[in-house]
Design an enzyme around this catalytic site. Sequence first.
Site, PDB file in Angstrom:
ATOM      1  N   VAL A 182      -8.558  -8.347  87.302  1.00  0.00           N
ATOM      2  CA  VAL A 182      -9.584  -7.389  86.879  1.00  0.00           C
ATOM      3  C   VAL A 182     -10.558  -8.000  85.877  1.00  0.00           C
ATOM      4  O   VAL A 182     -11.632  -7.434  85.627  1.00  0.00           O
ATOM      5  CB  VAL A 182      -8.965  -6.106  86.283  1.00  0.00           C
ATOM      6  CG1 VAL A 182      -8.239  -5.315  87.353  1.00  0.00           C
ATOM      7  CG2 VAL A 182      -8.069  -6.409  85.099  1.00  0.00           C
ATOM      8  N   LYS A 236      -5.773   2.497  76.005  1.00  0.00           N
ATOM      9  CA  LYS A 236      -6.040   3.578  76.951  1.00  0.00           C
ATOM     10  C   LYS A 236      -7.263   4.396  76.527  1.00  0.00           C
ATOM     11  O   LYS A 236      -8.074   4.804  77.363  1.00  0.00           O
ATOM     12  CB  LYS A 236      -4.817   4.489  77.082  1.00  0.00           C
ATOM     13  CG  LYS A 236      -3.599   3.805  77.687  1.00  0.00           C
ATOM     14  CD  LYS A 236      -3.915   3.181  79.031  1.00  0.00           C
ATOM     15  CE  LYS A 236      -2.741   2.412  79.607  1.00  0.00           C
ATOM     16  NZ  LYS A 236      -3.088   1.689  80.856  1.00  0.00           N
ATOM     17  N   LEU A 288       4.441  10.163  79.853  1.00  0.00           N
ATOM     18  CA  LEU A 288       5.374   9.075  80.116  1.00  0.00           C
ATOM     19  C   LEU A 288       5.848   9.171  81.560  1.00  0.00           C
ATOM     20  O   LEU A 288       6.375  10.202  81.976  1.00  0.00           O
ATOM     21  CB  LEU A 288       6.571   9.168  79.168  1.00  0.00           C
ATOM     22  CG  LEU A 288       7.676   8.131  79.364  1.00  0.00           C
ATOM     23  CD1 LEU A 288       7.171   6.744  79.026  1.00  0.00           C
ATOM     24  CD2 LEU A 288       8.894   8.503  78.519  1.00  0.00           C
TER      25      LEU A 288
END
Length: 258
Positions: free
Chosen positions: A21, A118, A143
């Site tokens: 990526v 994130k 989670l």
Amino acid sequence: MKKIVELEKTEERLTAFTVDVLDYHSVLEALKGCCAMFCCLDIADGYDEKDVDYEVRGAINVVEACAQTDTIEKIVFSSSLTAAIWRENICSQKDVDERTWSDQEFCREKKLWYALAKTLSEKAAWALAMDRMLNMVSVNAGLVLGPGVVQLNPRVTMAYLQGTAQMYENGVLAFVDVNFLADVHIRAFEDKSTTGRYLCFNQIVNTEEEAVKLAESLSPLISLPPRYKFQEGEVEEYAERLRNNKLNKLVEGTAACC
């Protein structure tokens, strides 16, 4: 990846690519002819400060490659609840939903590198998607649990669990089944009305009994003290703050159409 490559031998319409990526052109090559991008950026070796920038750069490359691919109809960006729950005095906030973002300075101060990665990667993806006028939704998962998930992704799991005690006491510790999460991603792509962020979880862990069950499901990654046994009786229950009404409407709406 090995299992996907093996599937390629038996599935006629499946083509597997090895993509870095951080290499924009390798992402662009893999997207040729695709109509959807399901983007999940996790660093298998775990997270530290330097990995935050890697994930942000990866998100930018993926979204930009989608912008340069005419066939892409929608991006479904896999993010995390940790991009919404970490901030000063979260305990004073009644509702934590799609409008809530983690505070990046708070994450840096507490060294919550997974949450910071994130948060910043999702924000970067949204900024570029809006600039390029791309159709994108994000799924902010709790989670992730399920058969083999923890065993295959121990360091990612532990990175998510950094600050578990605070999440638990603030009513924002939650988990999601991997199969349900995959189904939500598909629904988010197929439903043309989806927009924005979706907090995705099956259960909030806010009592000692639920916390013990979660710890047992994570064994041997997490171990309870020797001979620990949950004592039944008066139950201390922390206030639930997470809200996923938007996700529930998506799931109920698509189910009604089937």
